[in-house]
Motif scaffolding. Sequence first.
Motif, PDB file in Angstrom:
ATOM      1  N   GLN A  15      -6.401  16.184   5.488  1.00 62.84           N
ATOM      2  CA  GLN A  15      -7.257  15.991   4.317  1.00 62.84           C
ATOM      3  C   GLN A  15      -8.378  17.025   4.274  1.00 62.84           C
ATOM      4  N   VAL A  40      -7.970  10.066   6.354  1.00 58.00           N
ATOM      5  CA  VAL A  40      -6.737   9.797   7.092  1.00 58.00           C
ATOM      6  C   VAL A  40      -5.520  10.077   6.228  1.00 58.00           C
ATOM      7  N   LEU A  57      -2.391   8.275   6.797  1.00 56.77           N
ATOM      8  CA  LEU A  57      -1.686   7.292   7.610  1.00 56.77           C
ATOM      9  C   LEU A  57      -1.018   6.173   6.818  1.00 56.77           C
ATOM     10  N   ASP A  58      -1.479   5.891   5.606  1.00 61.69           N
ATOM     11  CA  ASP A  58      -0.935   4.748   4.892  1.00 61.69           C
ATOM     12  C   ASP A  58       0.227   5.160   3.981  1.00 61.69           C
ATOM     13  N   ASP A  59       1.121   4.222   3.728  1.00 60.83           N
ATOM     14  CA  ASP A  59       2.327   4.536   2.958  1.00 60.83           C
ATOM     15  C   ASP A  59       2.011   4.877   1.503  1.00 60.83           C
ATOM     16  N   LYS A  60       0.931   4.334   0.967  1.00 58.46           N
ATOM     17  CA  LYS A  60       0.573   4.655  -0.415  1.00 58.46           C
ATOM     18  C   LYS A  60       0.357   6.152  -0.588  1.00 58.46           C
ATOM     19  N   PHE A  61      -0.288   6.783   0.408  1.00 61.73           N
ATOM     20  CA  PHE A  61      -0.500   8.230   0.352  1.00 61.73           C
ATOM     21  C   PHE A  61       0.746   8.981   0.791  1.00 61.73           C
ATOM     22  N   LEU A  62       1.324   8.603   1.904  1.00 62.54           N
ATOM     23  CA  LEU A  62       2.414   9.374   2.501  1.00 62.54           C
ATOM     24  C   LEU A  62       3.686   9.373   1.657  1.00 62.54           C
TER      25      LEU A  62
END
Length: 478
Positions: free
Chosen positions: A77, A93, A95-100
């Motif tokens: 980031q 971060v 790390l979360d699926d919403k972003f990845l």
Amino acid sequence: MELPKNLLPDEASPEWLNKADNAWQLTAATLVGLQSIPGLVILYGGMVKKKWAVNSAFMALYAFAAVIVCWVGWGFQMAFGDKLTDFWGKPGVALDDKFLLGQAFLGYFPNATMVLFQSVFAAITLILIAGAVLGRMNIRAWMMFVPLWLTFSYTIGVYSIWCPDGWLAKLGVIDFSGGYVIHLSSGVAGFTAAYWVGPREEKDRARFPPNNILMTLAGAGLVWMGWTGFNGGAPYAASTDASLAALNTHVCAATSLLTWITLDTFIFGKPSVIGAVQGIITGLVCITPAAGVVQCWAAILMGIISGSVPWYTMMVLHDKIKLLRHVDDTMGMFHTHAIAGSLGGILTGFFAVPKLSRLFYMVPDWDKYIGLAYGLQSGRTSAGFRQMAVQLAGVAFIVCLNIVSTSLICLFIKLIVPLRMSDEELKIGDDEIHGEQAYALWADGWRFENSKHNSVYDAEEFPSSVMEKTPRHDLQMV
């Protein structure tokens, strides 16, 4: 006509996902990762003196792991995220699926693929820096250096040059796949770190033969072949430009190798295998900022230049300049990466083809990316000179950034732990630092066999009385 079922969008394959691009990008990331693990691990392990083989390989292994964790924690980031300044992103971060699982800022694949691809680029940059300080940097200092340099130097260079909001990106600097961001950065940072850490033990610096040249060649081969993903992955697509970039990469590297060994043969009378490895590396580094935006004949010319200019600075000029003699740059990172990376950036500003730049950048103002040679040919002389000026500005920025940031990081670490190993560690090497040896036979010592890290032989099966009474040559046969 309906699409085949395997091409129909669903929750796991949204409409924006290009499966071919995603597959290629994951493959490219793996190839770049293999350049480090095991590529540079075994290249360093074979190219250093035997007593430093384990330590050198460990420095590379640690850096690879530490960078990946830091990258998903905050590094990505800071390099590609929301704008904090014109040269830095906000920490955050990944790390979360919403972003990845969302679409990456470039390309038709998810953020998870982009994060992975960029993580192995970041990792190899730190491993390249290690090449300048092998054989004497305190391992605890190195373990602190890796996350600090990633955070306060690498992310700044990446954001400035590769992030669309970066100030050098907006100026139009061309760095196809990391000639500035990775190679010039690692060369300058490595040389600077070597200055602050200090030299190896005098005996090591006077004579530092590779312990396994064939292993060095194996590592160099992995680095060379892995560069297909390094440069071929830069367009973020399985495209014609990716194919051109991969071809240009190998053509330039091969030409550079042949140029280097030709110079070795004519000047010193013998072609050197280690020289051939250096020639490979300088060719790969030089073509990296230009790989997909120059013609193949230009890649040959760049190979000749990258095989001769760094050869001259390393083999001739090095002994004539006091600073280069004073700083103990173990693997010659200044020559193979700082010099070759600078050459690549400048030559990109000369040879970049407008049409190829359009294929790579795919932006409305693509015509600003024009090499000086084509500017003179087409009557756009001022645009060509402007591109050269922007390329030189990129070199100046990366050099200054890494001298300052690396110096401050080293001075900070020095307040906590010594940068350099103790005299005993410098004298003994791997056995003292890690309790391990690269090519240890049972005869190499009771101390090693009783290390808590090495339990191959049972102390009850081979008690000390056996060690004391058995001749050394017999021990090798046990």
